[in-house]
Design an enzyme around this catalytic site. Sequence first.
Site, PDB file in Angstrom:
ATOM      1  N   HIS A  68       0.762  -1.107   0.013  1.00  0.00           N
ATOM      2  CA  HIS A  68      -0.098  -0.005   0.060  1.00  0.00           C
ATOM      3  C   HIS A  68       0.900   1.312   0.133  1.00  0.00           C
ATOM      4  CE1 HIS A  68      -3.595  -2.309   2.086  1.00  0.00           C
ATOM      5  NE2 HIS A  68      -3.315  -2.696   0.857  1.00  0.00           N
TER       6      HIS A  68
ATOM      7  N   CYS B 124      -0.533  -1.116   7.232  1.00  0.00           N
ATOM      8  CA  CYS B 124       0.099   0.389   7.233  1.00  0.00           C
ATOM      9  C   CYS B 124       0.209   0.805   8.710  1.00  0.00           C
ATOM     10  CB  CYS B 124      -0.673   1.190   6.406  1.00  0.00           C
ATOM     11  SG  CYS B 124      -0.605   0.378   4.657  1.00  0.00           S
TER      12      CYS B 124
ATOM     13  N   GLU C  18       1.078   3.831   2.015  1.00  0.00           N
ATOM     14  CA  GLU C  18       1.461   4.164   3.304  1.00  0.00           C
ATOM     15  C   GLU C  18       2.745   3.202   3.821  1.00  0.00           C
ATOM     16  OE1 GLU C  18      -1.732   3.513   2.428  1.00  0.00           O
ATOM     17  OE2 GLU C  18      -3.233   4.310   3.822  1.00  0.00           O
TER      18      GLU C  18
ATOM     19  N   CYS D 293      -4.756   1.342   6.830  1.00  0.00           N
ATOM     20  CA  CYS D 293      -5.318   0.093   7.433  1.00  0.00           C
ATOM     21  C   CYS D 293      -4.220  -0.516   8.269  1.00  0.00           C
ATOM     22  CB  CYS D 293      -5.385  -0.911   6.300  1.00  0.00           C
ATOM     23  SG  CYS D 293      -3.728  -1.685   5.735  1.00  0.00           S
TER      24      CYS D 293
HETATM   25 ZN    ZN Z   1      -2.826  -0.306   4.059  1.00  0.00          ZN
END
Ligand code: ZN
Length: 166
Positions: free
Chosen positions: A56, A89, A58, A86
């Site tokens: 992801h 992350c 992040e 999430c």
């Molecule tokens: Zn994430």
Amino acid sequence: MTTALTDEQITRHLRRANGVAERAMAMGRHPFGALLLAPDGETVLAEQGNIDTVNHAESTLARSAAANYPGAYLAQCTLVTTFEPCAMCAGTIYWAGIGRVLYGAQESALLALTGDHPENPTLALPCREVFARGQRPVAVIGPVPELEEAMTAPHRGFWQRLRGRL
Ligand SMILES: [Zn+2]
């Protein structure tokens, strides 16, 4: 300690992160984007768009930040992201030692758009809950309701188009 962000900075940085999300989408990736802000709350040290489901925006940015800057410095930095990070992350941000997160729209707003799409089975665990279990504080700013419309705009239609491809 991180520097307090003005409303103007919050808006400007989130809009720039959204531009990174749009760029990711133009490259065939999911429309998520993140920035790393220096301790002054103004200088953008790095930008990162979504790569794939385990990279992801992040988590990728947090790993690269940890590889490039010392922890004492990152403790004063801010990770800006279009959507609430999430659990994966948030965990990576925590382990990178980044002191603050600024996010635009809540994870639940995303779930409403992605539904049960197999490429985004949203992990419903608020980042504040993840950070609360840690040994060092991570400040969180978000959601920013007046920007939810802008943050969700790239996602509107995106997940339906993806569904059409399955
Ligand atoms: Zn994430």
